[in-house]
Design a protein around this motif. Structure first.
Motif, mmCIF file in Angstrom:
data_model
loop_
_atom_site.group_PDB
_atom_site.id
_atom_site.type_symbol
_atom_site.label_atom_id
_atom_site.label_comp_id
_atom_site.label_asym_id
_atom_site.label_seq_id
_atom_site.Cartn_x
_atom_site.Cartn_y
_atom_site.Cartn_z
ATOM 1 N N LEU A 185 0.807 -1.222 0.000
ATOM 2 C CA LEU A 185 0.000 0.000 0.000
ATOM 3 C C LEU A 185 0.838 1.268 0.000
ATOM 4 O O LEU A 185 0.295 2.367 -0.080
ATOM 5 C CB LEU A 185 -0.936 0.009 1.218
ATOM 6 N N GLN A 192 -0.906 7.281 4.583
ATOM 7 C CA GLN A 192 -2.157 6.653 4.162
ATOM 8 C C GLN A 192 -2.078 5.140 4.274
ATOM 9 O O GLN A 192 -3.022 4.490 4.743
ATOM 10 C CB GLN A 192 -2.490 7.067 2.725
ATOM 11 N N VAL A 196 -4.488 2.796 6.660
ATOM 12 C CA VAL A 196 -5.337 1.760 6.055
ATOM 13 C C VAL A 196 -5.045 0.401 6.682
ATOM 14 O O VAL A 196 -5.962 -0.350 7.032
ATOM 15 C CB VAL A 196 -5.139 1.710 4.527
ATOM 16 N N VAL A 200 -7.670 -2.079 8.641
ATOM 17 C CA VAL A 200 -7.854 -3.460 8.190
ATOM 18 C C VAL A 200 -7.549 -4.428 9.326
ATOM 19 O O VAL A 200 -8.268 -5.408 9.542
ATOM 20 C CB VAL A 200 -6.955 -3.750 6.970
#
Length: 330
Positions: A185, A192, A196, A200
């Motif tokens: 990612l 970011q 994320v 998750v």
């Protein structure tokens, strides 16, 4: 562990999708098995008299290693190979990062508990009544040692050997979350990507929260508010775990930090009187008990060069600064 060197690289959505399907699928199927066989409370005993139940076996194995299974399956299924696993310890250039991973969780947990009991002073029990009764019940009525001595022993263990032992189990999660998903990612940007992964990771716990793990059942809005509280906890602690991973280019500091968090998280609960709202504390899984993690996460995201450097400093190599090369530190 090789990190992307350009923000223009594309996110590998197919591989991420396969990884998440396996990591969630294995874990949630394990959660369903635990629920169908009595849940966390009435799980069948595998070794009668020793307290070893099906749930206590499945949680640290099948559930916690589901992200590692996801990593292996994804690499096999998509032909990715085995480069850049992030399993090289890299201890020598990153020993300071290892030290922080080992000791920061205990410090922040104690700070959070102190803040919680300062705000909710009526819930603080210096006599350790609940803890004493639990020890008496487990030992057949006699206390082997003074309750404060027992607490001290637990705290010493939590900052010495426990992080290393727990890291062996936490490795299953960290190989997946910080070792595989985070690098995938990074084209989104380091901040970011870190946030994320934290969300998750939090949602991955939801079947356990629904069965009363961490927060029980008696808090307001259960289990939905527990889902949100867990995501906040994983979001804030996940920043530190991502930071030690990116700084060292190894998943082992994150596994140790994760193990240290698990080792020390319940210390504050030993001093609780009555039935306080677990969504607030005193453990770091509560919003108030976790204030130290929140402050650290905010500081790292906005001040640490690991997250703020632009262009990505993985492009730079060869400069030695502190305990790692410039590329490693950023």
């Amino acid at each position: 562990m090789s990190l992307p060197v350009s923000p223009d690289e594309s996110v590998e959505t197919r591989r991420i999708g396969v990884f998440l399907a396996v990591a969630y699928g294995v874990a949630w199927a394990t959660g369903l098995t635990i629920y169908a066989t009595g849940g966390l409370v009435d799980s069948p005993e595998l070794l009668p008299g020793l307290g070893i139940t099906l749930a206590t076996v499945l949680l640290p194995t099948a559930y916690m290693f589901a992200p590692a299974v996801g990593t292996v399956v994804t690499r096999l299924a998509t032909g990715e190979g085995w480069a850049n696993l992030g399993v090289r310890p890299r201890f020598r250039p990153s020993w300071r990062t290892y030290a922080l991973a080992w000791f920061v969780p205990a410090l922040l947990t104690l700070v959070g508990a102190a803040v919680y009991f300062a705000v909710f002073s009526a819930t603080f029990d210096p006599e350790l009544t609940a803890f004493t009764e639990a020890v008496r019940a487990a030992s057949g009525g006699e206390l082997p040692l003074d309750p404060w001595t027992l607490v001290a022993i637990q705290l010493v263990a939590a900052v010495t050997i426990a992080p290393l032992i727990n890291a062996l189990f936490a490795f299953g999660e960290e190989l997946g979350w910080r070792g595989y998903l985070l690098p995938k990612l990074l084209p989104l940007g380091r901040r970011q990507a870190t946030l994320v992964v934290g969300l998750v990771w939090g949602a991955w716990h939801w079947p356990l929260i629904a069965m009363g793990y961490n927060y029980g059942f008696s808090y307001p809005g259960a289990p939905w508010t527990g889902f949100l509280a867990m995501c906040w906890f994983t979001l804030t602690t996940g920043v530190f775990l991502a930071w030690v991973t990116l700084k060292s280019e190894s998943v082992w500091p994150a596994a140790i930090a994760h193990g240290a968090i698990n080792a020390v998280a319940a210390i504050g609960a030993l001093f609780v009187a009555g039935q306080p709202n677990p969504l607030l504390g005193p453990t770091p899984l509560g919003v108030v008990g976790g204030v130290g993690w929140t402050v650290l996460a905010a500081w790292l995201l906005w001040r640490s060069e690991v997250f703020t450097a632009s262009p990505p400093l993985a492009e730079t190599a060869g400069e030695v600064t502190g305990d790692a090369t410039t590329a490693e530190m950023r």
